[in-house]
Design a protein around this motif. Structure first.
Motif, PDB file in Angstrom:
ATOM      1  N   ARG A 130      -7.344  10.321   4.395  1.00  0.00           N
ATOM      2  CA  ARG A 130      -6.971   8.915   4.832  1.00  0.00           C
ATOM      3  C   ARG A 130      -5.598   8.558   4.727  1.00  0.00           C
ATOM      4  O   ARG A 130      -5.211   7.781   5.351  1.00  0.00           O
ATOM      5  N   PHE A 131      -5.098   9.216   3.465  1.00  0.00           N
ATOM      6  CA  PHE A 131      -3.714   9.148   3.288  1.00  0.00           C
ATOM      7  C   PHE A 131      -2.792   9.685   4.615  1.00  0.00           C
ATOM      8  O   PHE A 131      -2.019   8.910   5.035  1.00  0.00           O
ATOM      9  N   VAL A 132      -3.534  10.834   5.278  1.00  0.00           N
ATOM     10  CA  VAL A 132      -2.653  11.611   6.286  1.00  0.00           C
ATOM     11  C   VAL A 132      -2.790  10.152   7.406  1.00  0.00           C
ATOM     12  O   VAL A 132      -1.782  10.087   8.283  1.00  0.00           O
ATOM     13  N   GLY A 133      -3.830   9.871   7.743  1.00  0.00           N
ATOM     14  CA  GLY A 133      -4.287   9.020   8.865  1.00  0.00           C
ATOM     15  C   GLY A 133      -3.341   7.670   8.821  1.00  0.00           C
ATOM     16  O   GLY A 133      -2.688   7.330   9.977  1.00  0.00           O
ATOM     17  N   LEU A 134      -3.168   7.159   7.520  1.00  0.00           N
ATOM     18  CA  LEU A 134      -2.467   5.981   7.237  1.00  0.00           C
ATOM     19  C   LEU A 134      -0.788   6.500   7.619  1.00  0.00           C
ATOM     20  O   LEU A 134      -0.167   5.605   8.100  1.00  0.00           O
ATOM     21  N   TYR A 135      -0.462   7.489   6.971  1.00  0.00           N
ATOM     22  CA  TYR A 135       0.796   7.881   7.289  1.00  0.00           C
ATOM     23  C   TYR A 135       1.461   8.069   8.638  1.00  0.00           C
ATOM     24  O   TYR A 135       2.386   7.348   9.254  1.00  0.00           O
ATOM     25  N   SER A 160      11.015   5.931   8.634  1.00  0.00           N
ATOM     26  CA  SER A 160      11.041   4.550   7.939  1.00  0.00           C
ATOM     27  C   SER A 160       9.921   3.794   8.335  1.00  0.00           C
ATOM     28  O   SER A 160       9.363   2.973   7.463  1.00  0.00           O
ATOM     29  N   GLY A 161       9.265   3.954   9.744  1.00  0.00           N
ATOM     30  CA  GLY A 161       8.173   3.242  10.058  1.00  0.00           C
ATOM     31  C   GLY A 161       6.912   3.699   9.261  1.00  0.00           C
ATOM     32  O   GLY A 161       6.223   2.989   8.743  1.00  0.00           O
ATOM     33  N   ALA A 162       6.983   4.963   8.817  1.00  0.00           N
ATOM     34  CA  ALA A 162       5.666   5.407   8.004  1.00  0.00           C
ATOM     35  C   ALA A 162       6.109   5.010   6.763  1.00  0.00           C
ATOM     36  O   ALA A 162       5.104   4.850   6.190  1.00  0.00           O
ATOM     37  N   ILE A 163       7.234   4.961   6.033  1.00  0.00           N
ATOM     38  CA  ILE A 163       7.226   4.692   4.911  1.00  0.00           C
ATOM     39  C   ILE A 163       7.261   3.235   4.537  1.00  0.00           C
ATOM     40  O   ILE A 163       6.532   2.525   3.587  1.00  0.00           O
ATOM     41  N   PHE A 164       7.441   2.292   5.481  1.00  0.00           N
ATOM     42  CA  PHE A 164       6.955   1.003   5.574  1.00  0.00           C
ATOM     43  C   PHE A 164       5.598   0.787   5.372  1.00  0.00           C
ATOM     44  O   PHE A 164       4.889  -0.411   5.053  1.00  0.00           O
ATOM     45  N   GLY A 165       4.934   1.585   6.273  1.00  0.00           N
ATOM     46  CA  GLY A 165       3.411   1.737   6.192  1.00  0.00           C
ATOM     47  C   GLY A 165       2.885   1.776   4.818  1.00  0.00           C
ATOM     48  O   GLY A 165       1.999   1.134   4.467  1.00  0.00           O
TER      49      GLY A 165
END
Length: 255
Positions: A130-135, A160-165
């Motif tokens: 789930r963490f991989v999918g979220l990132y 940055s987009g993934a980090i803001f996610g």
């Protein structure tokens, strides 16, 4: 401590419930979002960080040639008399490759610091898959919004987009656990101020990643236990569909 159907149990107690040294299926420890509890809650974070660093070293070694092949832009020429390239020309892989791409040392340092700070707690709370999918979907969401709104020749790169996610997901998780949200909200506010005041920052990627991460995290940690997997699959599938639709709309506009 491991979350049980009622309260919490220690790992030894859960293992002792089966008599074979392994937890029975019914008592197998699960994360808050229903994922499997991993021995190393930082493994995926470490792998993602290593991929970013490896690609950064490759960019430093090869220079602009590799950047031109991997960064995100809608439609442009990377060479004066070269072919027209970009996502609109079918190079959709740029939405993914640009997520791991950095050119400046300060850029990768800031993003990797955010990943190391936010990643492990989320990985532990959600589970690896789930963490991989979220990132990934947070990064793709930021890239898709950039592609949809920004000028077609405007380049974009970075995690940055993934980090803001991860920021958005952390805020949702802390609210779900009823933690003090002031630290994460202050940190998120500072980053948003930088997003809209510094030049050469793709604010679209930050906003897109933030919204995607928050929505996915909400679906994961608030899904009813009896329909948890169905709700989570629907959330991830719906987010992917939105990303595809945005890209299809923008491609039709540019071509």
């Amino acid at each position: 401590m491991i979350s049980a159907s009622v309260g919490y149990q220690c790992p030894e107690c859960v293992k002792g419930g089966s008599g074979t040294g392994h937890a029975p299926t019914a008592n197998r420890p699960r994360t808050l979002a229903g994922g499997s509890v991993a021995a190393d809650p930082r493994l995926v974070t470490k792998v993602i960080l290593a991929l970013n660093v490896a690609l950064f070293i490759a960019v430093r070694a090869r220079g602009d040639a590799l950047l031109d092949d991997l960064l995100l832009f809608g439609r442009a020429r990377t060479e004066l008399f070269g072919p027209v390239e970009g996502v609109a020309e079918g190079q959709w892989y740029r939405l993914f490759s640009s997520m791991f791409l950095h050119q400046e040392i300060w850029h990768i340092l800031m993003n990797m610091l955010g990943l190391w700070f936010l990643g492990p707690p989320l990985e532990a709370a959600l589970g690896r898959l789930r963490f991989v999918g979220l990132y990934l979907l947070s990064g793709l969401g930021g890239g898709a919004l950039t592609y949809l709104i920004a000028a077609p020749e405007q380049p974009s790169l970075g995690a940055s987009g993934a980090i803001f996610g991860l920021f958005g997901a952390t805020a949702v998780l802390m609210r779900r656990l009823r933690y003090d949200m002031r630290p994460i909200l202050v940190l998120l506010g500072i980053n948003l101020v930088f997003t809209f005041t510094w030049s050469n920052i793709a604010w679209e990627a930050h906003v897109g990643g933030l919204v995607a991460g928050a929505l996915l995290a909400y679906a994961m940690v608030h899904a009813p236990r009896e329909r948890r997997q169905l709700v989570q699959y629907a959330a991830f599938g719906g987010m992917l569909l939105v990303i595809v639709v945005m890209c299809v709309i923008r491609t039709a506009q540019l071509t």
